[in-house]
Design a protein around this motif. Structure first.
Motif, PDB file in Angstrom:
ATOM      1  N   ASN A 102      57.937  34.930  45.490  1.00 18.49           N
ATOM      2  CA  ASN A 102      59.331  35.373  45.399  1.00 18.49           C
ATOM      3  C   ASN A 102      60.314  34.275  45.813  1.00 18.49           C
ATOM      4  N   LYS A 103      60.824  33.562  44.812  1.00 19.43           N
ATOM      5  CA  LYS A 103      61.720  32.414  45.111  1.00 19.43           C
ATOM      6  C   LYS A 103      63.042  32.854  45.688  1.00 19.43           C
ATOM      7  N   ALA A 104      63.565  33.983  45.198  1.00 19.71           N
ATOM      8  CA  ALA A 104      64.856  34.461  45.720  1.00 19.71           C
ATOM      9  C   ALA A 104      64.709  34.798  47.205  1.00 19.71           C
ATOM     10  N   ILE A 155      62.819  20.503  35.612  1.00 13.57           N
ATOM     11  CA  ILE A 155      63.022  21.619  34.686  1.00 13.57           C
ATOM     12  C   ILE A 155      62.254  22.760  35.334  1.00 13.57           C
ATOM     13  N   ILE A 156      62.953  23.652  35.994  1.00 19.48           N
ATOM     14  CA  ILE A 156      62.270  24.636  36.844  1.00 19.48           C
ATOM     15  C   ILE A 156      62.587  26.064  36.436  1.00 19.48           C
ATOM     16  N   ASN A 157      63.082  26.222  35.222  1.00 18.72           N
ATOM     17  CA  ASN A 157      63.188  27.575  34.672  1.00 18.72           C
ATOM     18  C   ASN A 157      62.625  27.556  33.259  1.00 18.72           C
ATOM     19  N   GLY A 158      61.490  28.228  33.097  1.00 17.79           N
ATOM     20  CA  GLY A 158      60.803  28.222  31.814  1.00 17.79           C
ATOM     21  C   GLY A 158      61.605  28.907  30.718  1.00 17.79           C
ATOM     22  N   THR A 159      62.258  29.995  31.070  1.00 20.99           N
ATOM     23  CA  THR A 159      63.024  30.739  30.064  1.00 20.99           C
ATOM     24  C   THR A 159      64.145  29.872  29.492  1.00 20.99           C
ATOM     25  N   GLY A 160      64.884  29.219  30.370  1.00 20.10           N
ATOM     26  CA  GLY A 160      65.987  28.364  29.921  1.00 20.10           C
ATOM     27  C   GLY A 160      65.475  27.224  29.061  1.00 20.10           C
ATOM     28  N   GLY A 185      57.224  38.013  29.236  1.00 18.62           N
ATOM     29  CA  GLY A 185      57.114  38.144  30.697  1.00 18.62           C
ATOM     30  C   GLY A 185      57.612  36.922  31.449  1.00 18.62           C
ATOM     31  N   TYR A 186      58.346  36.021  30.771  1.00 16.77           N
ATOM     32  CA  TYR A 186      58.856  34.813  31.451  1.00 16.77           C
ATOM     33  C   TYR A 186      60.165  35.092  32.185  1.00 16.77           C
ATOM     34  N   ALA A 187      61.014  35.903  31.551  1.00 20.69           N
ATOM     35  CA  ALA A 187      62.385  36.053  32.062  1.00 20.69           C
ATOM     36  C   ALA A 187      62.427  36.929  33.306  1.00 20.69           C
ATOM     37  N   GLU A 188      63.458  36.691  34.115  1.00 22.76           N
ATOM     38  CA  GLU A 188      63.688  37.524  35.293  1.00 22.76           C
ATOM     39  C   GLU A 188      64.121  38.922  34.859  1.00 22.76           C
ATOM     40  N   ALA A 189      64.033  39.889  35.798  1.00 16.16           N
ATOM     41  CA  ALA A 189      64.475  41.251  35.499  1.00 16.16           C
ATOM     42  C   ALA A 189      65.927  41.213  35.014  1.00 16.16           C
ATOM     43  N   PHE A 193      69.922  35.449  35.549  1.00 18.31           N
ATOM     44  CA  PHE A 193      69.389  34.553  36.581  1.00 18.31           C
ATOM     45  C   PHE A 193      68.780  33.303  35.934  1.00 18.31           C
ATOM     46  N   ASP A 194      68.139  33.495  34.773  1.00  8.68           N
ATOM     47  CA  ASP A 194      67.549  32.354  34.062  1.00  8.68           C
ATOM     48  C   ASP A 194      68.638  31.528  33.388  1.00  8.68           C
ATOM     49  N   VAL A 195      69.479  32.216  32.637  1.00  8.65           N
ATOM     50  CA  VAL A 195      70.445  31.536  31.765  1.00  8.65           C
ATOM     51  C   VAL A 195      71.567  30.860  32.564  1.00  8.65           C
ATOM     52  N   ILE A 198      70.654  30.598  38.238  1.00  7.35           N
ATOM     53  CA  ILE A 198      70.448  31.107  39.609  1.00  7.35           C
ATOM     54  C   ILE A 198      68.970  30.988  40.005  1.00  7.35           C
ATOM     55  N   ASP A 199      68.102  31.327  39.065  1.00 10.04           N
ATOM     56  CA  ASP A 199      66.662  31.205  39.322  1.00 10.04           C
ATOM     57  C   ASP A 199      66.300  29.747  39.646  1.00 10.04           C
ATOM     58  N   ALA A 200      66.858  28.818  38.867  1.00  6.32           N
ATOM     59  CA  ALA A 200      66.582  27.393  39.121  1.00  6.32           C
ATOM     60  C   ALA A 200      67.160  26.973  40.472  1.00  6.32           C
ATOM     61  N   HIS A 202      67.460  28.866  43.113  1.00  2.00           N
ATOM     62  CA  HIS A 202      66.531  29.368  44.136  1.00  2.00           C
ATOM     63  C   HIS A 202      65.389  28.360  44.335  1.00  2.00           C
ATOM     64  N   LYS A 203      64.857  27.895  43.220  1.00  5.38           N
ATOM     65  CA  LYS A 203      63.703  26.991  43.308  1.00  5.38           C
ATOM     66  C   LYS A 203      64.123  25.629  43.843  1.00  5.38           C
ATOM     67  N   LEU A 204      65.289  25.157  43.396  1.00  3.53           N
ATOM     68  CA  LEU A 204      65.742  23.827  43.825  1.00  3.53           C
ATOM     69  C   LEU A 204      65.928  23.754  45.340  1.00  3.53           C
ATOM     70  N   PRO A 304      52.781  24.970  33.238  1.00  2.00           N
ATOM     71  CA  PRO A 304      53.468  26.219  32.903  1.00  2.00           C
ATOM     72  C   PRO A 304      54.256  26.758  34.099  1.00  2.00           C
ATOM     73  N   GLY A 305      55.523  27.061  33.857  1.00  2.00           N
ATOM     74  CA  GLY A 305      56.395  27.488  34.939  1.00  2.00           C
ATOM     75  C   GLY A 305      56.469  28.989  35.114  1.00  2.00           C
ATOM     76  N   ALA A 306      55.797  29.716  34.281  1.00  2.00           N
ATOM     77  CA  ALA A 306      55.855  31.178  34.366  1.00  2.00           C
ATOM     78  C   ALA A 306      54.623  31.728  33.655  1.00  2.00           C
ATOM     79  N   GLY A 307      54.513  33.058  33.707  1.00  2.00           N
ATOM     80  CA  GLY A 307      53.393  33.702  33.023  1.00  2.00           C
ATOM     81  C   GLY A 307      52.376  34.229  34.017  1.00  2.00           C
TER      82      GLY A 307
HETATM   83  N1  HSE Z   1      62.090  33.500  35.060  1.00  2.00           N
HETATM   84  C1  HSE Z   1      61.325  32.423  35.571  1.00  2.00           C
HETATM   85  C2  HSE Z   1      61.269  31.330  34.539  1.00  2.00           C
HETATM   86  C3  HSE Z   1      59.941  32.899  35.913  1.00  2.00           C
HETATM   87  O1  HSE Z   1      61.588  31.583  33.377  1.00  2.00           O
HETATM   88  O2  HSE Z   1      60.942  30.215  34.864  1.00  2.00           O
HETATM   89  C4  HSE Z   1      59.203  31.991  36.803  1.00  2.00           C
HETATM   90  O3  HSE Z   1      59.835  31.796  38.027  1.00  2.00           O
END
Ligand code: HSE
Length: 441
Positions: A102-104, A155-160, A185-189, A193-195, A198-200, A202-204, A304-307
């Motif tokens: 849980n990165k957040a 590059i820390i958001n797979g969806t983006g 199943g890559y994108a956040e709920a 957050f991806d686009v 915000i997700d990136a 969190h990780k950064l 792979p950054g997600a999955g």
């Molecule tokens: N939503 C995130 C991504 C999932 O696309 O990278 C992995 O943290």
């Protein structure tokens, strides 16, 4: 062989992936851990047909897992920051080690959670929180511990990255690609957050704390999303020998002419990077993190950054690590942020206005004598050096032309003040597009 009992909370994409990988590779995992890793209990609101739980005990109340005295390690895979925080703190209070993806939770509440864990003599491991299956946390925390880290960029958001890649290569529609990323199943709920980065962010913030030895400071990250990237910017970037990637960048900034103090820059934004860089060619849902250490030089971590199973791979690596050190005294375990807790430094985070970088500007300029020279004069008066200019032919019946300018490095507030002056020229129509450029060399 001794056994270590784990309880998994959350049976979504990652939870079911963890159950499947732990079952399939049990012999190898146990041989590495030196003990038998047993899933003692699952806490999940509902079953997931993607995995077979056999005779594993299941509770519909995840807090049963935190209260179960049998369990040594609680694996938190429910996501979110409210219930997840309560669950993790409860597990810690009950003397359990925790593994989380849980990165957040770590980015926003990591300081508090790590303090609680240290107090209780347990460990919170979070490899899966950043870049899915890439063991970047371990690399920064342990593999690179000899280095003074100058900067990292990822590059820390797979969806983006998936969206930008599909738009560039296939001309696909933004919303259509996002929908596919959600189905996979890559994108956040909440996919904003991806686009919106915000997700990136969190990780950064997690990577930066590990790299520079500072507490987590999520609220200081500058974040700009990819939703305003226009197809023509992708094309012009390519003409100039660049690709646009959504990067998270953490760097040390030394003293310079416009800022009184150095500090740490933490920023997530679309970035032009030279197409010859390996990281410029990281496409689809793949992630990559480039880390520059003074001893090792540049190192690149890709994967792979997600999955389901890539993320489960990191979750299980943490379980194995904890299983090995379960009997070690807390002071002999690797500290949460790589540095001993009392050696973390409260380093200053620079506002984006004080950050130095190069820029791509796209203007729509009146096709008339003197306009280009006036624009370059404003830049020159602000001591901004121009690296490249492209001026396009006007389209049929149009009197404005696209003007694309690449600048040298400059402090953002100087660039912004020049852009404001250019924007006020009568011969410029529409809003000027500004995208940051990094050589990453
Ligand atoms: N939503 C995130 C991504 C999932 O696309 O990278 C992995 O943290």
């Amino acid at each position: 062989m001794n056994s270590v009992k784990i309880g998994i909370c959350g049976l979504g994409t990652v939870g079911s992936g963890a159950v499947n990988v732990l079952g399939r590779n049990a012999d190898e995992i146990n041989a590495r851990a030196g003990c038998e890793i047993v899933i003692s209990q699952i806490g999940a609101r509902r079953d997931n047909p993607a995995c077979d739980l056999g005779d594993i005990s299941v509770s519909r109340d995840i807090f049963d897992v935190a209260e179960n005295p049998e369990i040594d390690i609680l694996v938190e895979l429910i996501g979110g920051t409210t219930v997840a925080k309560e669950l993790v703190l409860k597990a810690i209070a009950n003397g359990k080690h925790v593994v989380t993806a849980n990165k957040a939770l770590i980015a926003e509440f990591g300081n508090e959670i790590f303090a609680a864990a240290t107090e209780k003599g347990v460990t919170v491991a979070y490899e899966a929180a950043v870049a899915g299956g890439i063991p970047i946390i371990k690399a920064l925390r342990e593999g690179l511990s000899a280095n003074h880290i100058e900067w990292l960029a990822g590059i820390i958001n797979g969806t983006g990255n998936f969206i930008l890649t599909e738009m560039r290569d296939k001309g696909r529609d933004f919303a259509d690609v996002l929908k596919e990323a959600q189905e996979l199943g890559y994108a956040e709920a909440d996919p904003t957050f991806d686009v919106e980065g915000i997700d990136a962010a969190h990780k950064l913030v997690i990577l930066a704390s590990l790299a520079f030895g500072m507490p987590l400071q999520f609220d200081k990250v500058f974040t700009e999303g990819i939703s305003k990237i226009a197809p023509q910017d992708v094309t012009y970037a390519q003409e100039l020998g660049y690709r646009i990637k959504h990067l998270g960048i953490a760097s040390r900034s030394s003293e310079n002419s416009d800022t009184s103090n150095g500090g740490i820059a933490l920023r997530v934004h679309p970035t032009l990077i030279p197409e010859k860089r390996l990281i410029a060619n990281v496409d689809g849902v793949m992630n990559a993190v480039l880390v520059n250490g003074d001893a090792v030089g540049p190192t690149l971590y890709y994967g792979p950054g997600a999955g389901a199973e890539p993320t489960a791979s990191s979750v299980i690596a943490d379980v194995v690590d904890l299983a090995r050190t379960l009997t070690a005294a807390p002071e002999h375990r690797v500290p949460h942020l790589g540095f001993q807790a009392d050696k973390l430094n409260d380093l200053d985070i620079l506002p984006i206005s004080e950050v130095e970088t190069a820029y791509y500007l796209r203007l729509s300029a009146l096709d008339a004598p003197g306009v280009l020279s006036k624009v370059t004069q404003i830049l020159s008066d602000a001591k901004i050096s121009v690296e490249a200019v492209i001026q396009k032919e006007p389209g049929a019946g149009e009197d404005h032309v696209p003007l694309i300018i690449l600048t040298d490095r400059v402090i953002e507030k100087s660039l912004d003040s020049a852009v404001t002056q250019i924007q006020q020229m009568d011969s410029i129509e529409g809003e000027i597009t500004k995208i940051r450029v990094e050589s990453l060399g």
